[in-house]
Design an enzyme around this catalytic site. Structure first.
Site, PDB file in Angstrom:
ATOM      1  N   SER A 116     -10.791  -6.146   9.816  1.00 30.58           N
ATOM      2  CA  SER A 116     -11.970  -5.406   9.408  1.00 30.58           C
ATOM      3  C   SER A 116     -12.827  -6.387   8.626  1.00 30.58           C
ATOM      4  O   SER A 116     -12.422  -6.862   7.575  1.00 30.58           O
ATOM      5  CB  SER A 116     -11.539  -4.227   8.533  1.00 30.58           C
ATOM      6  OG  SER A 116     -12.625  -3.374   8.285  1.00 30.58           O
ATOM      7  N   GLU A 163      -6.566  -1.581  15.108  1.00 24.42           N
ATOM      8  CA  GLU A 163      -7.406  -2.347  14.188  1.00 24.42           C
ATOM      9  C   GLU A 163      -6.578  -3.482  13.599  1.00 24.42           C
ATOM     10  O   GLU A 163      -5.636  -3.249  12.848  1.00 24.42           O
ATOM     11  CB  GLU A 163      -7.923  -1.429  13.073  1.00 24.42           C
ATOM     12  CG  GLU A 163      -8.831  -2.139  12.098  1.00 24.42           C
ATOM     13  CD  GLU A 163      -9.106  -1.294  10.856  1.00 24.42           C
ATOM     14  OE1 GLU A 163      -9.175  -0.060  10.983  1.00 24.42           O
ATOM     15  OE2 GLU A 163      -9.233  -1.886   9.769  1.00 24.42           O
ATOM     16  N   ARG A 201       0.834  -1.207   0.000  1.00 23.10           N
ATOM     17  CA  ARG A 201       0.000   0.000   0.000  1.00 23.10           C
ATOM     18  C   ARG A 201       0.862   1.247   0.000  1.00 23.10           C
ATOM     19  O   ARG A 201       1.747   1.389   0.838  1.00 23.10           O
ATOM     20  CB  ARG A 201      -0.913   0.002   1.240  1.00 23.10           C
ATOM     21  CG  ARG A 201      -1.834  -1.208   1.242  1.00 23.10           C
ATOM     22  CD  ARG A 201      -2.804  -1.192   2.398  1.00 23.10           C
ATOM     23  NE  ARG A 201      -3.620  -2.415   2.340  1.00 23.10           N
ATOM     24  CZ  ARG A 201      -4.604  -2.694   3.171  1.00 23.10           C
ATOM     25  NH1 ARG A 201      -4.909  -1.837   4.144  1.00 23.10           N
ATOM     26  NH2 ARG A 201      -5.287  -3.804   3.043  1.00 23.10           N
ATOM     27  N   ARG A 203       1.867   1.198  10.567  1.00 17.63           N
ATOM     28  CA  ARG A 203       1.408   1.443   9.205  1.00 17.63           C
ATOM     29  C   ARG A 203       2.614   1.400   8.274  1.00 17.63           C
ATOM     30  O   ARG A 203       3.435   2.305   8.281  1.00 17.63           O
ATOM     31  CB  ARG A 203       0.716   2.805   9.104  1.00 17.63           C
ATOM     32  CG  ARG A 203       0.032   3.054   7.756  1.00 17.63           C
ATOM     33  CD  ARG A 203      -0.690   4.386   7.728  1.00 17.63           C
ATOM     34  NE  ARG A 203      -1.772   4.436   8.698  1.00 17.63           N
ATOM     35  CZ  ARG A 203      -2.990   3.934   8.490  1.00 17.63           C
ATOM     36  NH1 ARG A 203      -3.277   3.382   7.337  1.00 17.63           N
ATOM     37  NH2 ARG A 203      -3.910   4.017   9.412  1.00 17.63           N
ATOM     38  N   ARG A 253       0.319  -5.497  13.438  1.00 19.34           N
ATOM     39  CA  ARG A 253      -0.330  -4.972  14.637  1.00 19.34           C
ATOM     40  C   ARG A 253      -0.578  -6.077  15.654  1.00 19.34           C
ATOM     41  O   ARG A 253      -0.517  -5.854  16.861  1.00 19.34           O
ATOM     42  CB  ARG A 253      -1.627  -4.267  14.271  1.00 19.34           C
ATOM     43  CG  ARG A 253      -1.367  -3.002  13.450  1.00 19.34           C
ATOM     44  CD  ARG A 253      -2.644  -2.348  12.989  1.00 19.34           C
ATOM     45  NE  ARG A 253      -2.362  -1.248  12.071  1.00 19.34           N
ATOM     46  CZ  ARG A 253      -3.289  -0.574  11.400  1.00 19.34           C
ATOM     47  NH1 ARG A 253      -4.567  -0.904  11.553  1.00 19.34           N
ATOM     48  NH2 ARG A 253      -2.945   0.399  10.597  1.00 19.34           N
TER      49      ARG A 253
END
Length: 424
Positions: A353, A350, A263, A278, A392
């Site tokens: 999801s 998070e 990403r 991130r 994470r």
RNA sequence: GGACAGGUGGCCGAGUGGUUGAAGGCACCGGUCUCGAAAACCGGCAUACCGGUUAACCCGGUAUCGAGAGUUCGAAUCUCUCCCUGUCCGCCA
């Protein structure tokens, strides 16, 4: 993507859906334009097809006369005139359809009734598990990782740039352990088919799941080959059955895939970027399910439980958050975020999801099933969720299981994979 | 990367400009026959969109023979570009 017919048949439903997302004001002009273009499209189609029917009849007649050695010059001239007219009308129609397509791509999915209206302030914690560890004396994972020599951010930035990470020694093996453990449980206990997909995919695939054309800036692309690095295994796995019609008896289907995720994070510079929170490249095990429309609500609960199970097995406190309509992703009809507690960072992270896309994604990717022999195909409902994202999860493990002496206890379930009960 | 050969309905496979949405076969579904089954025979068997009707069935039209563009009154059939597959060569984990 919605069906074109939504402009004609379900405008009120669409309006209400957008209102719940808080997006109605912004998109009202799009809807108005869509309604009038949809009408125009049908008018043009009728005009074109009428002339095509005439052309076909004319061509038949020419053939007949030629066979009978009769003169057909007049008919041929008529055919030529029809052809010119068809060309002109088709050009017009093409313009209308292209604009309609663009409009449709701007309209998000309609959320399910269970989703709260409004923006993120209406997100709701619907489930809590475990006891979050107090922050006192807990160091963040980037300090723990550096001290143990298992997370090397400095050298990662040297060899790749900021937003990359090198895992070393037990850290590297921990990544591999998560991969194997997650895959094993989802395959053996949750019944998913194990998939190992390509990480480079073509434009049609990226378009099928909605990454393109709208979010092209977020994706890494290769030079010269028109191939894209996947941002999640959702992309190749959901596209497995693109343009296919499945047997009803095959549903529901479940796939579990590990992949690297790439990403560019073009718009999120500076947010939650410490440590491994991130990065441009990370690892994730993804769950993808196809279901009938009737079952997709239950399937979302099932999928979410599968992801939660991994946190419970790892002993990591977490909470399940039902996203409000305005915070729900563009393509999603309902999303639960799973957030695990990271006492060192002092935040809920998070780690998964889980979303139900209803038929929004399936329509775009053209994935259908036949309810019964002889019946018309319908779009499947697609669902996906992380099960789980590695960085994470790893951060939470390091922080949650940190000991006073700087060592980190290894969660029970990972010990056989990692070959040790503590990182020191 | 180079050279050939190909891409037609769920599958196999005919078809090189004019009633071809596409022969034939297989598979599948329904029926006849049978105590039942098999065989045989008869029939059915793509998707999308537009219109009529709309509750459903249905009727008419258009499009689709890897994708796109072109030639033509008319394209599965001719031309161009691209994609994919196979075989051989080169390179390579």
């Amino acid at each position: 993507m919605h069906d074109l017919k939504i402009f004609r048949e379900q405008l009120d439903l669409l309006r209400d859906g957008l209102r719940r997302r808080g997006a109605l004001d912004a998109l009202a002009p799009v809807l108005d334009r869509g309604v009038s273009l949809e009408k125009e499209r049908r008018t043009l189609i009728q005009a074109v097809e009428e002339r095509k029917a005439a052309r076909n009849a004319n061509a038949q007649e020419v053939a007949k006369r030629k066979k009978a050695k009769e003169d057909a010059d007049e008919l041929i001239a008529q055919g030529r005139a029809l052809g010119d007219e068809i060309g002109r009308l088709e050009g017009e129609l093409g313009g209308v359809e292209a604009e309609l397509q663009r409009l449709l791509l701007e309209i998000p999915n309609i959320t399910l009734p269970a989703v709260p209206e409004g923006g993120e302030e209406h997100n709701t914690i619907v489930r809590e598990w475990g006891t979050p560890r107090a922050r006192d004396g807990v160091r963040p994972h980037w300090e723990i990782g550096a001290a143990l020599g298992i997370i090397d951010l400095e050298r990662a930035s040297k060899i790749s740039g900021s937003g990359f990470v090198v895992y070393r020694k037990a850290g590297a093996r921990l990544v591999r352990s998560l991969l194997n453990y997650f895959m094993d449980v989802h395959r053996d206990e949750h019944g998913y088919e194990e998939v190992w997909p390509p990480l480079l995919v073509n434009r049609a695939t990226m378009t099928g799941t909605g990454q393109l054309p709208k979010f092209e800036d977020d994706a890494y692309a290769t030079r010269g080959d028109e191939l894209f690095l996947i941002p999640t295994a959702e992309v190749p796995v959901t596209n497995l059955y693109r343009d296919e019609i499945l047997e009803a008896s095959a549903l529901p289907m479940g796939f579990v895939a590990y992949s690297k995720c790439f990403r560019r994070e073009a718009g999120s510079a500076g947010k939650d970027t410490r440590g491994v929170l991130r990065t441009h490249e990370f690892d994730k095990v993804e769950l993808v399910r196809y279901s009938t429309p009737e079952a997709s609500g239950d399937q979302l609960e099932l999928l979410t439980r599968h992801a939660e199970t991994m946190l419970e097995r790892l002993g990591l406190p977490y909470r399940r958050k039902l996203l409000a309509a305005g915070d729900t992703g563009f393509s999603s009809a309902m999303t639960y975020d799973l957030e695990a507690w990271a006492p060192g960072v002092g935040a809920w992270l998070e780690v998964s999801s889980c979303s139900c896309f209803t038929d929004y994604q399936a329509r775009r990717a053209n994935i259908r099933y036949r309810p019964a022999k002889g019946e018309k195909p319908r779009f499947v409902h697609t669902l996906n969720g992380s099960g789980l994202a590695f960085p994470r999860t790893l951060a939470c493990i390091l922080e949650h299981y940190q000991n006073a002496d700087g060592s980190v206890a290894v969660p029970e379930v990972l010990r056989s994979y990692l070959g040790t009960d503590a990182l020191r």
